[in-house]
Design an enzyme around this catalytic site. Structure first.
Site, PDB file in Angstrom:
ATOM      1  N   PRO A   1      30.195  -1.092 -55.409  1.00  0.00           N
ATOM      2  CA  PRO A   1      30.133  -2.389 -56.099  1.00  0.00           C
ATOM      3  C   PRO A   1      30.687  -3.513 -55.235  1.00  0.00           C
ATOM      4  O   PRO A   1      31.567  -3.292 -54.400  1.00  0.00           O
ATOM      5  CB  PRO A   1      31.004  -2.167 -57.347  1.00  0.00           C
ATOM      6  CG  PRO A   1      31.108  -0.697 -57.507  1.00  0.00           C
ATOM      7  CD  PRO A   1      31.047  -0.115 -56.121  1.00  0.00           C
TER       8      PRO A   1
ATOM      9  N   HIS B   1       5.944  -9.160 -40.974  1.00  0.00           N
ATOM     10  CA  HIS B   1       7.374  -9.200 -40.642  1.00  0.00           C
ATOM     11  C   HIS B   1       7.795 -10.604 -40.195  1.00  0.00           C
ATOM     12  O   HIS B   1       8.280 -10.801 -39.082  1.00  0.00           O
ATOM     13  CB  HIS B   1       7.707  -8.170 -39.561  1.00  0.00           C
ATOM     14  CG  HIS B   1       9.150  -7.752 -39.599  1.00  0.00           C
ATOM     15  ND1 HIS B   1       9.586  -6.545 -39.113  1.00  0.00           N
ATOM     16  CD2 HIS B   1      10.263  -8.378 -40.064  1.00  0.00           C
ATOM     17  CE1 HIS B   1      10.901  -6.445 -39.264  1.00  0.00           C
ATOM     18  NE2 HIS B   1      11.329  -7.548 -39.840  1.00  0.00           N
TER      19      HIS B   1
ATOM     20  N   ARG C   1      13.397  -2.761 -44.228  1.00  0.00           N
ATOM     21  CA  ARG C   1      12.804  -1.963 -43.154  1.00  0.00           C
ATOM     22  C   ARG C   1      11.739  -1.066 -43.763  1.00  0.00           C
ATOM     23  O   ARG C   1      11.906  -0.550 -44.874  1.00  0.00           O
ATOM     24  CB  ARG C   1      13.858  -1.113 -42.436  1.00  0.00           C
ATOM     25  CG  ARG C   1      14.850  -1.928 -41.596  1.00  0.00           C
ATOM     26  CD  ARG C   1      14.171  -2.560 -40.389  1.00  0.00           C
ATOM     27  NE  ARG C   1      15.087  -3.352 -39.593  1.00  0.00           N
ATOM     28  CZ  ARG C   1      15.221  -4.666 -39.707  1.00  0.00           C
ATOM     29  NH1 ARG C   1      14.515  -5.319 -40.608  1.00  0.00           N
ATOM     30  NH2 ARG C   1      16.055  -5.321 -38.921  1.00  0.00           N
TER      31      ARG C   1
ATOM     32  N   GLY D   1      10.063 -12.555 -41.901  1.00  0.00           N
ATOM     33  CA  GLY D   1      11.227 -12.947 -42.676  1.00  0.00           C
ATOM     34  C   GLY D   1      12.231 -13.819 -41.950  1.00  0.00           C
ATOM     35  O   GLY D   1      13.135 -14.369 -42.566  1.00  0.00           O
ATOM     36  N   SER D   2      12.103 -13.966 -40.641  1.00  0.00           N
ATOM     37  CA  SER D   2      13.016 -14.849 -39.896  1.00  0.00           C
ATOM     38  C   SER D   2      12.231 -15.863 -39.072  1.00  0.00           C
ATOM     39  O   SER D   2      12.753 -16.429 -38.111  1.00  0.00           O
ATOM     40  CB  SER D   2      13.915 -14.021 -38.964  1.00  0.00           C
ATOM     41  OG  SER D   2      13.126 -13.342 -37.990  1.00  0.00           O
TER      42      SER D   2
END
Length: 287
Positions: free
Chosen positions: A146, A252, A204, A254-255
């Site tokens: 958590p 891919h 991934r 994402g950046s």
């Protein structure tokens, strides 16, 4: 070290200079690379330099995590409504857009939904931060342990993976690839998801059993999927997932902004310079 320092600063502002960074590091230091490994975490690519004993891993700072979180939210929004992305563009181009129809091109919305995040790290938090204003009713998250301080911002509840799959309208995977998470999203996982739920993976490709995902999508076990990562990359053009209308696959990205990629290069180069000088690397992670 003045010239390369100037270039490192400049490359953060000018994407055209970024590609010169590593060349300048090599030319200006003129030191052997005998004991250094450079890892770009964003692509999980490990470059070994002559049997290294040290390791430098690029660890995204908060600014990069926030930027990538925004882009991954864009990936999320592009993917969670598969009928409104590729199909709507095709309909517009092919004359399918005619009179208004009540249920034409409808999909699932975030308002009053439950979003389950697998891996509430920096990127997972950045995604949640961007999704919250869309009226998400509840956030669930799972991981190795958590994170109450991180979860407080979203009033997110820590739950087992099974419960997250069962209750989420949208499952967003942003965890790291580890032996524990490899193949984690499999037949058993998808069988517990709602038939109306949407699966998003921006972490991934190997976290997902792609054959099981294909079966779940093809047989209506889940509503749709959006992937920014696959195994392998690029995915072969004849892969079964690419034949599905309810699966959106992005390459891919994402950046993929100039600012983020420039910052990534600067941080990696700073690690290199520090390692070559025998100094502690500012973003080092011992492997």
């Amino acid at each position: 070290m003045g010239q390369e320092a100037d270039l490192l600063c400049s490359s953060g502002r000018d994407p055209a200079l970024t590609s010169q960074v590593l060349s300048v590091v090599t030319l200006q230091t003129r030191k052997p690379w005998d004991d250094l490994t450079v890892t770009n975490r964003s692509s999980s690519t490990h470059t070994s330099l002559n049997g290294s004993s040290k390791s430098a891993e690029f660890l995204p700072c908060r600014s990069i995590s926030e930027e990538r979180g925004g882009l991954k939210s864009y990936c999320f929004q592009s993917c969670f409504h598969p009928q409104s992305g590729q199909k709507s563009e095709a309909q517009r181009r092919n004359g399918g857009w005619t009179t208004w129809k009540p249920l034409w091109m409808c999909g699932y919305g975030l308002s009053d939904s439950t979003v389950g995040i697998v891996g509430l790290g920096r990127i997972g938090q950045a995604v949640a931060r961007r999704l919250k204003p869309f009226g998400v009713k509840k956030f669930l998250y799972t991981g190795s342990h958590p994170k109450p301080e991180c979860a407080a911002e979203f009033e997110a509840e820590f739950v087992p993976l099974t419960r997250l799959a069962e209750e989420s309208d949208f499952v967003v995977v942003t965890c790291a690839l580890t032996p524990a998470t490899q193949g984690m999203c499999n037949k058993d996982f998808f069988s517990k998801m709602k038939k109306t739920s949407v699966f998003i993976n921006t972490s991934r490709g190997a976290v997902v059993n792609q054959e099981d995902l294909y079966e779940a999508l093809a047989h209506g076990q889940i509503a749709a999927a959006g992937l920014d990562v696959t195994t392998p990359e690029p995915l072969p053009t004849d892969h079964p997932l690419l034949s599905l209308k309810n699966c959106v696959i992005l390459p891919h990205v994402g950046s993929a902004t100039y600012a983020t990629r420039s910052t990534m290069a600067v941080l990696a180069a700073n690690n290199l310079l520090a390692g070559l000088r025998g100094e502690p690397m500012p973003h080092e992670l011992l492997l």
